[in-house]
Design a protein around this motif. Structure first.
Motif, mmCIF file in Angstrom:
data_model
loop_
_atom_site.group_PDB
_atom_site.id
_atom_site.type_symbol
_atom_site.label_atom_id
_atom_site.label_comp_id
_atom_site.label_asym_id
_atom_site.label_seq_id
_atom_site.Cartn_x
_atom_site.Cartn_y
_atom_site.Cartn_z
ATOM 1 N N ALA A 87 -6.606 -3.986 13.971
ATOM 2 C CA ALA A 87 -5.864 -2.734 13.733
ATOM 3 C C ALA A 87 -4.504 -3.110 13.169
ATOM 4 O O ALA A 87 -3.762 -3.890 13.779
ATOM 5 N N HIS A 88 -4.188 -2.578 11.989
ATOM 6 C CA HIS A 88 -2.892 -2.840 11.348
ATOM 7 C C HIS A 88 -1.883 -1.802 11.859
ATOM 8 O O HIS A 88 -2.134 -0.592 11.741
ATOM 9 N N LEU A 89 -0.776 -2.287 12.372
ATOM 10 C CA LEU A 89 0.199 -1.377 12.986
ATOM 11 C C LEU A 89 0.547 -0.194 12.067
ATOM 12 O O LEU A 89 0.398 0.961 12.433
ATOM 13 N N PHE A 120 -5.808 2.068 -2.070
ATOM 14 C CA PHE A 120 -5.465 2.095 -0.659
ATOM 15 C C PHE A 120 -4.068 1.521 -0.407
ATOM 16 O O PHE A 120 -3.297 2.065 0.384
ATOM 17 N N PHE A 121 -3.731 0.464 -1.124
ATOM 18 C CA PHE A 121 -2.463 -0.218 -0.852
ATOM 19 C C PHE A 121 -1.254 0.595 -1.331
ATOM 20 O O PHE A 121 -0.139 0.351 -0.899
ATOM 21 N N THR A 122 -1.503 1.596 -2.195
ATOM 22 C CA THR A 122 -0.391 2.437 -2.654
ATOM 23 C C THR A 122 0.050 3.430 -1.563
ATOM 24 O O THR A 122 1.042 4.130 -1.715
ATOM 25 N N ILE A 177 4.858 4.903 4.064
ATOM 26 C CA ILE A 177 4.823 4.597 5.510
ATOM 27 C C ILE A 177 5.921 3.591 5.836
ATOM 28 O O ILE A 177 6.653 3.732 6.812
ATOM 29 N N TYR A 178 6.045 2.586 4.986
ATOM 30 C CA TYR A 178 7.052 1.547 5.232
ATOM 31 C C TYR A 178 8.472 2.124 5.209
ATOM 32 O O TYR A 178 9.322 1.720 5.988
ATOM 33 N N ALA A 179 8.701 3.057 4.294
ATOM 34 C CA ALA A 179 10.061 3.625 4.217
ATOM 35 C C ALA A 179 10.415 4.338 5.522
ATOM 36 O O ALA A 179 11.523 4.170 6.040
ATOM 37 N N GLN A 206 13.855 -9.797 13.875
ATOM 38 C CA GLN A 206 14.149 -8.545 14.600
ATOM 39 C C GLN A 206 12.948 -7.606 14.548
ATOM 40 O O GLN A 206 12.616 -6.949 15.537
ATOM 41 N N TYR A 207 12.302 -7.546 13.394
ATOM 42 C CA TYR A 207 11.112 -6.696 13.249
ATOM 43 C C TYR A 207 10.095 -7.055 14.348
ATOM 44 O O TYR A 207 9.598 -6.205 15.077
ATOM 45 N N LEU A 208 9.809 -8.356 14.453
ATOM 46 C CA LEU A 208 8.791 -8.787 15.424
ATOM 47 C C LEU A 208 9.254 -8.542 16.853
ATOM 48 O O LEU A 208 8.454 -8.157 17.715
ATOM 49 N N SER A 215 -15.767 2.641 8.693
ATOM 50 C CA SER A 215 -15.139 3.729 7.906
ATOM 51 C C SER A 215 -14.302 3.167 6.774
ATOM 52 O O SER A 215 -14.321 3.687 5.652
ATOM 53 N N SER A 216 -13.568 2.106 7.065
ATOM 54 C CA SER A 216 -12.708 1.493 6.057
ATOM 55 C C SER A 216 -13.531 1.083 4.834
ATOM 56 O O SER A 216 -13.174 1.385 3.690
ATOM 57 N N ASN A 217 -14.643 0.424 5.070
ATOM 58 C CA ASN A 217 -15.463 -0.064 3.950
ATOM 59 C C ASN A 217 -16.076 1.095 3.166
ATOM 60 O O ASN A 217 -16.140 1.058 1.938
ATOM 61 N N LEU A 271 -14.849 4.222 2.961
ATOM 62 C CA LEU A 271 -13.824 5.000 2.260
ATOM 63 C C LEU A 271 -13.139 4.217 1.152
ATOM 64 O O LEU A 271 -12.676 4.794 0.175
ATOM 65 N N CYS A 272 -13.081 2.893 1.285
ATOM 66 C CA CYS A 272 -12.535 2.074 0.180
ATOM 67 C C CYS A 272 -13.623 1.774 -0.844
ATOM 68 O O CYS A 272 -13.382 1.049 -1.818
ATOM 69 N N LYS A 273 -14.814 2.266 -0.576
ATOM 70 C CA LYS A 273 -15.956 2.157 -1.505
ATOM 71 C C LYS A 273 -16.357 0.713 -1.803
ATOM 72 O O LYS A 273 -16.862 0.413 -2.886
ATOM 73 N N PRO A 322 -5.135 6.366 7.499
ATOM 74 C CA PRO A 322 -5.793 6.820 6.265
ATOM 75 C C PRO A 322 -7.294 7.035 6.422
ATOM 76 O O PRO A 322 -7.869 7.846 5.704
ATOM 77 N N PHE A 323 -7.927 6.317 7.359
ATOM 78 C CA PHE A 323 -9.389 6.407 7.438
ATOM 79 C C PHE A 323 -9.868 7.485 8.408
ATOM 80 O O PHE A 323 -11.066 7.639 8.622
ATOM 81 N N ARG A 324 -8.926 8.212 9.005
ATOM 82 C CA ARG A 324 -9.278 9.340 9.880
ATOM 83 C C ARG A 324 -10.357 8.962 10.879
ATOM 84 O O ARG A 324 -11.423 9.566 10.932
HETATM 85 C C1 6MZ Z 1 -6.344 -5.869 3.547
HETATM 86 C C2 6MZ Z 1 -4.969 -4.495 4.785
HETATM 87 C C3 6MZ Z 1 -6.023 -3.588 5.002
HETATM 88 O O1 6MZ Z 1 0.988 -5.118 8.478
HETATM 89 O O2 6MZ Z 1 2.508 -3.340 7.753
HETATM 90 N N1 6MZ Z 1 -3.887 -3.985 5.384
HETATM 91 N N2 6MZ Z 1 -5.129 -5.630 4.076
HETATM 92 N N3 6MZ Z 1 -7.386 -5.034 3.703
HETATM 93 C C4 6MZ Z 1 -7.273 -3.888 4.420
HETATM 94 N N4 6MZ Z 1 -8.347 -3.063 4.540
HETATM 95 C C5 6MZ Z 1 -8.570 -1.940 3.740
HETATM 96 N N5 6MZ Z 1 -5.554 -2.573 5.751
HETATM 97 C C6 6MZ Z 1 -4.245 -2.837 5.973
HETATM 98 O O3 6MZ Z 1 0.092 -2.812 8.185
HETATM 99 C C7 6MZ Z 1 -0.169 -2.435 6.870
HETATM 100 C C8 6MZ Z 1 -0.553 -3.607 6.006
HETATM 101 O O4 6MZ Z 1 -1.792 -4.163 6.460
HETATM 102 C C9 6MZ Z 1 -2.558 -4.645 5.372
HETATM 103 C C10 6MZ Z 1 -1.810 -4.292 4.091
HETATM 104 O O5 6MZ Z 1 -1.120 -5.431 3.655
HETATM 105 C C11 6MZ Z 1 -0.845 -3.225 4.552
HETATM 106 O O6 6MZ Z 1 0.334 -3.211 3.776
HETATM 107 P P1 6MZ Z 1 1.362 -3.691 8.632
HETATM 108 O O7 6MZ Z 1 1.611 -3.271 10.051
#
Ligand code: 6MZ
Length: 370
Positions: free
Chosen positions: A32-34, A87-89, A94-96, A142-144, A275-277, A279-281, A310-312
Motif C-alpha cells: 500500500a503506497h501512503l 496513473f502517475f499524473t 496529492i503531493y502538493a 523529517q518526512y520519514l 483492481s490496480s492491474n 484499472l491500469c489496463k 484512485p482504484f476505489r
Molecule cells: C509503481 C507506484 C504504483 O510513495 O508518495 N506508486 N509505482 N506502480 C504502481 N502501481 C500502479 N502505485 C504507486 O506513494 C505514491 C507513489 O507510489 C508509487 C508512485 O511512485 C507514486 O508516486 P508515496 O507514498
C-alpha cells in the motif's frame, strides 16, 4: 471510502456469509503506497485547506490552485486511466496537498486508521510504503520521521511497519540519501522493515540500483521490487531485478518463462493488486490475471490494494475479487485455491510468511463455501 470499480461489483456479488468470512479473516496488507491510500474525504479536506491558504513568506505553493482543483476533480471522477503512464499524473496534486509536515501527518494518520482501526479493521498487519520527499517545508529525514511518529501510535496495538520506496526516477545522490536514512532509522529501532522499487515502470536504469538494494539486504532490510508491471518492461531488466534476490515482488505481471523459473526457484512472494492491474489496463480481465498462474502453482501470494484512492477499493474488496463468482470475481475453485506451499520464515517482517499465513485460510474457507 466509497467503493466504485471492479472491486465494488465483486463485493455486491458476494453472499452475506462470504462477506462475514472476509471481514473476520485475519488479513495483512503488504503493498500500500501512503500517498495513494489517503481516504478521499481527508484528501478533499487537505485540498480545501491548501486552496484557502496563502503562500507562506518562506515557501511558495508547489502547485497553482487551478492545478490542484483539476487534480482533485480527476481523482473524484473515479478511475479513468487509459494506460499506466496516466496513473502517475495523479500524484502531483496529492503531493502538493501533503507537502507540509502537518498535512503529511494527517494523511498518514488517516491511512493508518483506515487500515488498522474501527470495529472491523481492514488488516491485522500493515506494511505501508512511501517515497521520502524533500521540499521547502521538510527534508527527507523529517518526512520519514513524521510518518514514523504516526506509525508509533499504532505499534503497540497492532503491527505496522514502514517500507521506504526508491523511485525509479531517483538519481544516485537521492538513492544514497534514502538508503542511508533507511539504515539509520532501522538501527535506531524504528519499524523500517524494508525498501521498495517503485514509480513509472518505464523510467530509470536499473543497473544504478543494484548496489543500493544489495546494501539494503546487507543491513537486514527486506527488499520488494515492482517488477514487469508492463508489457514494455524488457525481459533483460526483469532478470536483472531478480538477480537482486528480492524477498517479494510487486505485480510481476509480465514474467517470461525464464523469469517464472527464477521466481519459482526462489519462492518469492508476489504482491497481487487485482483492481490496480485491471484499472491500469495491464491485465484485461480477471480471468487472464497472472494470479491464476500462481494459484495453480501453489506459489506464495499476498492480496494487496496498491492505491485505494484512485482504484476505489479496500482490502476486503480485493479479497471479494477472489471469491465472487465470474464475471465479478475469480470464483476460485477448490483446486485453484488449494493450500499453497508455506514459505519458511524466521522474522515477522518476512513478507512471504505473512502472505503464506493468510492464503491457506482463504483456501480452507473457500472449500467450505463452495
Ligand atoms: C509503481 C507506484 C504504483 O510513495 O508518495 N506508486 N509505482 N506502480 C504502481 N502501481 C500502479 N502505485 C504507486 O506513494 C505514491 C507513489 O507510489 C508509487 C508512485 O511512485 C507514486 O508516486 P508515496 O507514498
Amino acid at each position: 471510502m466509497s467503493i466504485a470499480g471492479p472491486a465494488a461489483a465483486a463485493l455486491e456479488a458476494l453472499t452475506a456469509e462470504q462477506i462475514t468470512f472476509l471481514k473476520t479473516l485475519p488479513k495483512a496488507e503488504l503493498h500500500a503506497h501512503l500517498n495513494g491510500s489517503i481516504p478521499i474525504a481527508v484528501l478533499q479536506e487537505l485540498a480545501r485547506e491548501y486552496l484557502a491558504s496563502a503562500p507562506s513568506p518562506t515557501s511558495s505553493k508547489p502547485l497553482s490552485n487551478d492545478a490542484i482543483q483539476a487534480g482533485i476533480d480527476k481523482l473524484l471522477g473515479g478511475p479513468a486511466i487509459d494506460e499506466i503512464s496516466d496513473f502517475f499524473t495523479l500524484f502531483p496534486a496529492i503531493y502538493a496537498v501533503t507537502s507540509t509536515p502537518s498535512a503529511l501527518a494527517r494523511a498518514t494518520r488517516a491511512v493508518l486508521s483506515s487500515f488498522l482501526e474501527g470495529e472491523c479493521p481492514q488488516c491485522m498487519y500493515l506494511e505501508l510504503r512511501t517515497t521520502p520527499r524533500e521540499n521547502q517545508e521538510m527534508t527527507r529525514e523529517q518526512y520519514l520521521r513524521v510518518v514514523l511518529a504516526e506509525l508509533h501510535r499504532y505499534g503497540s496495538v497492532r503491527q505496522a511497519g514502514l517500507i521506504i520506496s526508491l523511485d525509479r526516477r531517483m538519481g544516485e545522490d537521492v538513492l544514497r540519501e534514502c538508503l542511508d536514512l533507511a539504515k539509520m532509522l532501522k538501527a535506531e529501532g524504528e519499524p523500517v522493515v524494508g525498501v521498495d522499487l517503485c514509480g513509472d515502470p518505464m523510467a530509470g536504469d536499473m543497473t544504478l540500483f543494484q548496489k543500493y538494494f544489495s546494501e539494503a539486504k546487507g543491513a537486514g532490510l527486506g527488499v520488494t521490487l515492482h517488477i514487469a508491471e508492463t508489457a514494455k518492461n524488457p525481459a533483460q531488466e526483469t532478470l536483472q531485478l531478480l538477480s537482486f534476490c528480492p524477498d517479494r515482488l510487486g505485480h510481476a505481471t509480465f514474467l517470461d518463462e525464464d523469469a517464472k523459473r527464477v521466481v519459482a526457484e526462489q519462492n518469492t512472494c508476489i504482491e497481487i493488486c487485482l483492481s490496480s492491474n485491471l484499472l491500469c489496463k495491464t491485465v484485461s480481465t480477471l480471468d487472464s490475471h497472472h494470479i491464476r498462474h500462481y494459484l495453480r502453482h501453489r506459489h506464495p501470494i499476498a492480496i494487496c490494494t496498491d492505491d485505494v484512492l484512485p482504484f476505489r477499493t479496500s482490502l476486503i474488496a480485493e479479497y471479494a475479487l477472489l471469491l465472487a463468482p465470474q464475471p465479478w470475481g475469480l470464483g476460485l475453485s477448490e483446486a485453484e485455491s488449494a493450500t499453497p506451499r508455506r514459505a519458511e520464515h524466521t522474522q515477522h517482517n518476512n513478507v512471504a510468511a505473512q502472505a503464506a499465513a493468510i492464503t491457506p485460510q482463504i483456501a480452507r474457507h473457500v472449500q467450505e463455501l463452495y
